[in-house]
Design a protein around this motif. Structure first.
Motif, PDB file in Angstrom:
ATOM      1  N   VAL A  94       0.836  -1.208   0.000  1.00  0.00           N
ATOM      2  CA  VAL A  94       0.000   0.000   0.000  1.00  0.00           C
ATOM      3  C   VAL A  94       0.869   1.255   0.000  1.00  0.00           C
ATOM      4  O   VAL A  94       0.531   2.263  -0.635  1.00  0.00           O
ATOM      5  N   SER A  95       2.003   1.201   0.703  1.00  0.00           N
ATOM      6  CA  SER A  95       2.919   2.345   0.710  1.00  0.00           C
ATOM      7  C   SER A  95       3.421   2.657  -0.697  1.00  0.00           C
ATOM      8  O   SER A  95       3.430   3.820  -1.127  1.00  0.00           O
ATOM      9  N   ILE A  96       3.823   1.622  -1.417  1.00  0.00           N
ATOM     10  CA  ILE A  96       4.288   1.822  -2.793  1.00  0.00           C
ATOM     11  C   ILE A  96       3.147   2.263  -3.696  1.00  0.00           C
ATOM     12  O   ILE A  96       3.293   3.171  -4.521  1.00  0.00           O
ATOM     13  N   GLY A  97       1.975   1.634  -3.527  1.00  0.00           N
ATOM     14  CA  GLY A  97       0.831   1.969  -4.372  1.00  0.00           C
ATOM     15  C   GLY A  97       0.342   3.396  -4.174  1.00  0.00           C
ATOM     16  O   GLY A  97       0.027   4.096  -5.141  1.00  0.00           O
ATOM     17  N   THR A  98       0.265   3.848  -2.915  1.00  0.00           N
ATOM     18  CA  THR A  98      -0.210   5.211  -2.661  1.00  0.00           C
ATOM     19  C   THR A  98       0.819   6.247  -3.108  1.00  0.00           C
ATOM     20  O   THR A  98       0.441   7.337  -3.558  1.00  0.00           O
ATOM     21  N   THR A  99       2.104   5.924  -2.990  1.00  0.00           N
ATOM     22  CA  THR A  99       3.124   6.838  -3.511  1.00  0.00           C
ATOM     23  C   THR A  99       3.004   6.976  -5.021  1.00  0.00           C
ATOM     24  O   THR A  99       3.102   8.079  -5.577  1.00  0.00           O
ATOM     25  N   CYS A 100       2.765   5.864  -5.684  1.00  0.00           N
ATOM     26  CA  CYS A 100       2.539   5.881  -7.130  1.00  0.00           C
ATOM     27  C   CYS A 100       1.292   6.689  -7.471  1.00  0.00           C
ATOM     28  O   CYS A 100       1.299   7.507  -8.386  1.00  0.00           O
ATOM     29  N   LEU A 101       0.213   6.466  -6.723  1.00  0.00           N
ATOM     30  CA  LEU A 101      -1.039   7.195  -6.958  1.00  0.00           C
ATOM     31  C   LEU A 101      -0.846   8.692  -6.755  1.00  0.00           C
ATOM     32  O   LEU A 101      -1.384   9.504  -7.524  1.00  0.00           O
ATOM     33  N   LEU A 102      -0.071   9.063  -5.750  1.00  0.00           N
ATOM     34  CA  LEU A 102       0.201  10.472  -5.488  1.00  0.00           C
ATOM     35  C   LEU A 102       0.938  11.107  -6.657  1.00  0.00           C
ATOM     36  O   LEU A 102       0.601  12.218  -7.104  1.00  0.00           O
ATOM     37  N   GLY A 103       1.933  10.416  -7.186  1.00  0.00           N
ATOM     38  CA  GLY A 103       2.685  10.953  -8.309  1.00  0.00           C
ATOM     39  C   GLY A 103       1.854  11.068  -9.572  1.00  0.00           C
ATOM     40  O   GLY A 103       1.913  12.079 -10.275  1.00  0.00           O
ATOM     41  N   VAL A 104       1.049  10.040  -9.868  1.00  0.00           N
ATOM     42  CA  VAL A 104       0.217  10.066 -11.068  1.00  0.00           C
ATOM     43  C   VAL A 104      -0.831  11.171 -10.971  1.00  0.00           C
ATOM     44  O   VAL A 104      -1.084  11.905 -11.943  1.00  0.00           O
ATOM     45  N   PHE A 105      -1.442  11.306  -9.792  1.00  0.00           N
ATOM     46  CA  PHE A 105      -2.464  12.352  -9.615  1.00  0.00           C
ATOM     47  C   PHE A 105      -1.862  13.744  -9.790  1.00  0.00           C
ATOM     48  O   PHE A 105      -2.456  14.614 -10.441  1.00  0.00           O
ATOM     49  N   GLN A 106      -0.670  13.976  -9.227  1.00  0.00           N
ATOM     50  CA  GLN A 106      -0.027  15.275  -9.373  1.00  0.00           C
ATOM     51  C   GLN A 106       0.373  15.540 -10.815  1.00  0.00           C
ATOM     52  O   GLN A 106       0.282  16.672 -11.291  1.00  0.00           O
ATOM     53  N   ALA A 107       0.795  14.508 -11.530  1.00  0.00           N
ATOM     54  CA  ALA A 107       1.164  14.678 -12.934  1.00  0.00           C
ATOM     55  C   ALA A 107      -0.049  15.098 -13.761  1.00  0.00           C
ATOM     56  O   ALA A 107       0.060  15.953 -14.646  1.00  0.00           O
ATOM     57  N   ILE A 108      -1.197  14.494 -13.477  1.00  0.00           N
ATOM     58  CA  ILE A 108      -2.419  14.866 -14.193  1.00  0.00           C
ATOM     59  C   ILE A 108      -2.861  16.273 -13.814  1.00  0.00           C
ATOM     60  O   ILE A 108      -3.302  17.052 -14.660  1.00  0.00           O
ATOM     61  N   THR A 109      -2.716  16.620 -12.537  1.00  0.00           N
ATOM     62  CA  THR A 109      -3.177  17.922 -12.054  1.00  0.00           C
ATOM     63  C   THR A 109      -2.417  19.075 -12.696  1.00  0.00           C
ATOM     64  O   THR A 109      -3.027  20.098 -13.056  1.00  0.00           O
ATOM     65  N   ILE A 110      -1.100  18.967 -12.834  1.00  0.00           N
ATOM     66  CA  ILE A 110      -0.301  20.076 -13.360  1.00  0.00           C
ATOM     67  C   ILE A 110      -0.102  19.991 -14.870  1.00  0.00           C
ATOM     68  O   ILE A 110       0.638  20.807 -15.428  1.00  0.00           O
ATOM     69  N   SER A 111      -0.729  19.044 -15.516  1.00  0.00           N
ATOM     70  CA  SER A 111      -0.568  18.925 -16.974  1.00  0.00           C
ATOM     71  C   SER A 111      -1.174  20.138 -17.677  1.00  0.00           C
ATOM     72  O   SER A 111      -2.185  20.692 -17.232  1.00  0.00           O
ATOM     73  N   PRO A 112      -0.574  20.614 -18.773  1.00  0.00           N
ATOM     74  CA  PRO A 112      -1.089  21.786 -19.497  1.00  0.00           C
ATOM     75  C   PRO A 112      -2.486  21.534 -20.068  1.00  0.00           C
ATOM     76  O   PRO A 112      -2.926  20.396 -20.217  1.00  0.00           O
ATOM     77  N   ARG A 113      -3.171  22.611 -20.372  1.00  0.00           N
ATOM     78  CA  ARG A 113      -4.534  22.495 -20.893  1.00  0.00           C
ATOM     79  C   ARG A 113      -4.592  21.822 -22.250  1.00  0.00           C
ATOM     80  O   ARG A 113      -5.592  21.209 -22.599  1.00  0.00           O
ATOM     81  N   ASN A 114      -3.530  21.975 -23.028  1.00  0.00           N
ATOM     82  CA  ASN A 114      -3.510  21.350 -24.352  1.00  0.00           C
ATOM     83  C   ASN A 114      -2.958  19.922 -24.313  1.00  0.00           C
ATOM     84  O   ASN A 114      -2.746  19.300 -25.353  1.00  0.00           O
ATOM     85  N   SER A 115      -2.711  19.406 -23.126  1.00  0.00           N
ATOM     86  CA  SER A 115      -2.198  18.057 -22.994  1.00  0.00           C
ATOM     87  C   SER A 115      -3.324  17.036 -23.112  1.00  0.00           C
ATOM     88  O   SER A 115      -4.491  17.331 -22.848  1.00  0.00           O
ATOM     89  N   ARG A 116      -2.958  15.824 -23.495  1.00  0.00           N
ATOM     90  CA  ARG A 116      -3.949  14.754 -23.609  1.00  0.00           C
ATOM     91  C   ARG A 116      -4.498  14.347 -22.237  1.00  0.00           C
ATOM     92  O   ARG A 116      -5.567  13.762 -22.143  1.00  0.00           O
ATOM     93  N   TRP A 117      -3.716  14.667 -21.160  1.00  0.00           N
ATOM     94  CA  TRP A 117      -4.143  14.294 -19.810  1.00  0.00           C
ATOM     95  C   TRP A 117      -5.024  15.356 -19.181  1.00  0.00           C
ATOM     96  O   TRP A 117      -5.541  15.132 -18.075  1.00  0.00           O
ATOM     97  N   ALA A 118      -5.191  16.506 -19.847  1.00  0.00           N
ATOM     98  CA  ALA A 118      -5.999  17.580 -19.261  1.00  0.00           C
ATOM     99  C   ALA A 118      -7.452  17.150 -19.080  1.00  0.00           C
ATOM    100  O   ALA A 118      -8.124  17.580 -18.135  1.00  0.00           O
TER     101      ALA A 118
END
Length: 312
Positions: A94-118
């Motif tokens: 769970v420690s590894i999984g939540t750290t991964c989830l935290l990183g993925v969520f932050q990557a999506i959050t700060i992605s530019p508006r013209n990005s595919r992840w926006a």
């Protein structure tokens, strides 16, 4: 061997005490913000689950192995050999999984508006709770392998058909089955590791591009330390720590699953490495914000609202 046991016991004790204090300080911070009616951040739930997982690892690994290193072997009876590795495995996963989830969520959050992840920004918030629950359920089910095959080695006289881990032993299988179990136990960790590397690389790239645009517009000195550069350094520190410790730990787990017997030196090094990430990670999270611990003390003196300080 007595000198080695004493040295390893002191390392276990230090890691356990420091890690538990760090995680409880971070947990105290989030409870304080909750009771002062501060608006929670979207990532707070993920970090809270990371803290709980870290505490599980530190308690289920650090405490029993500290005890046996100083000569108290009663913690590794049949119940202890099934319970402690299971709790440790669930907490570590769970420690590894939540750290991964935290990183993925932050990557999506700060992605530019013209990005595919926006387009995923709105959906990401709704997926946090299901993702955390799935992480716990998956680890609870996968790690059932531990109590099924582990038992105490202290009272077991016949070890010819078992794989010894000094205090505990496991049922000895053929190489094919051992390899399958190793893949089953490490595949979620490897998947999270790959996702974390991708997410952190994406965040570093976005923040670097943003820093270049800001410096070009404002004509600032390149040597000036901007908030974006500080965030980039923090992300690099988090991902390098995550990749380093968990790559080593996963490699050791694969080796231990495939081969038959290893001496106590090899096993103790593996346990020390496993304890490193839950010990260090709360301090990395604490270092991200200089106002993590100060708000509570300053708020008691009516200097500044903890909610306002959190956003500074």
């Amino acid at each position: 061997m007595a000198t080695w046991d004493l040295a390893v016991g002191m390392i276990f004790l230090t890691q356990t005490v420091v890690g538990i204090l760090g995680n409880f300080c971070l947990l105290y911070h989030y409870f304080f913000l909750y009771f002062t009616a501060c608006r929670p951040r979207s990532t707070d739930l993920i970090v809270k689950n990371l803290i709980v997982a870290n505490i599980l690892v530190l308690i289920s690994l650090g405490i029993p192995y500290t005890m046996v290193s100083f000569g108290w072997y009663n913690s590794f009876n049949d119940f202890g050999c099934k319970f402690f590795p299971y709790v440790r495995g669930v907490g570590r996963g769970v420690s590894i999984g939540t750290t991964c989830l935290l990183g993925v969520f932050q990557a999506i959050t700060i992605s530019p508006r013209n990005s595919r992840w926006a387009a995923l920004k709105g959906k990401a918030l709704k997926c946090i709770v299901p993702s955390v629950v799935l992480c716990w359920v998956l680890q609870i089910l996968v790690k059932l392998v531990y109590p099924l095959f582990l038992t105490s080695a202290l009272n077991n006289k016949n070890m010819t058909t078992r794989k010894s881990f000094r205090y505990c032993s496991a049922v000895r299988h053929d190489k094919t089955r051992d390899s399958l179990y190793a893949v089953l136990l490490t595949f979620p960790d490897v998947l999270c590791l790959v996702l974390m590397i991708w997410a952190s690389g994406s965040m570093v790239f976005v923040l670097y591009r943003h820093k270049q645009r800001v410096q070009h517009i404002l004509r600032t000195n390149i040597s000036t330390s901007s908030p974006e550069s500080k965030a980039t350094k923090t992300i690099l520190l988090l991902v390098s720590t995550f990749v380093y410790f968990n790559t080593l730990s996963s490699t050791f787990h694969i080796v231990l699953s495939v081969f038959d017997n290893f001496n106590w030196y090899f096993l103790s090094i593996n346990l020390v490495i496993t304890l490193c990430f839950p010990t260090v990670s709360p301090f990395l999270l604490l270092s991200r914000n200089r106002s993590v611990l100060l708000p509570s003390f300053l708020w008691l003196k009516n200097i500044k609202s903890p909610c306002l300080m959190r956003n500074t």
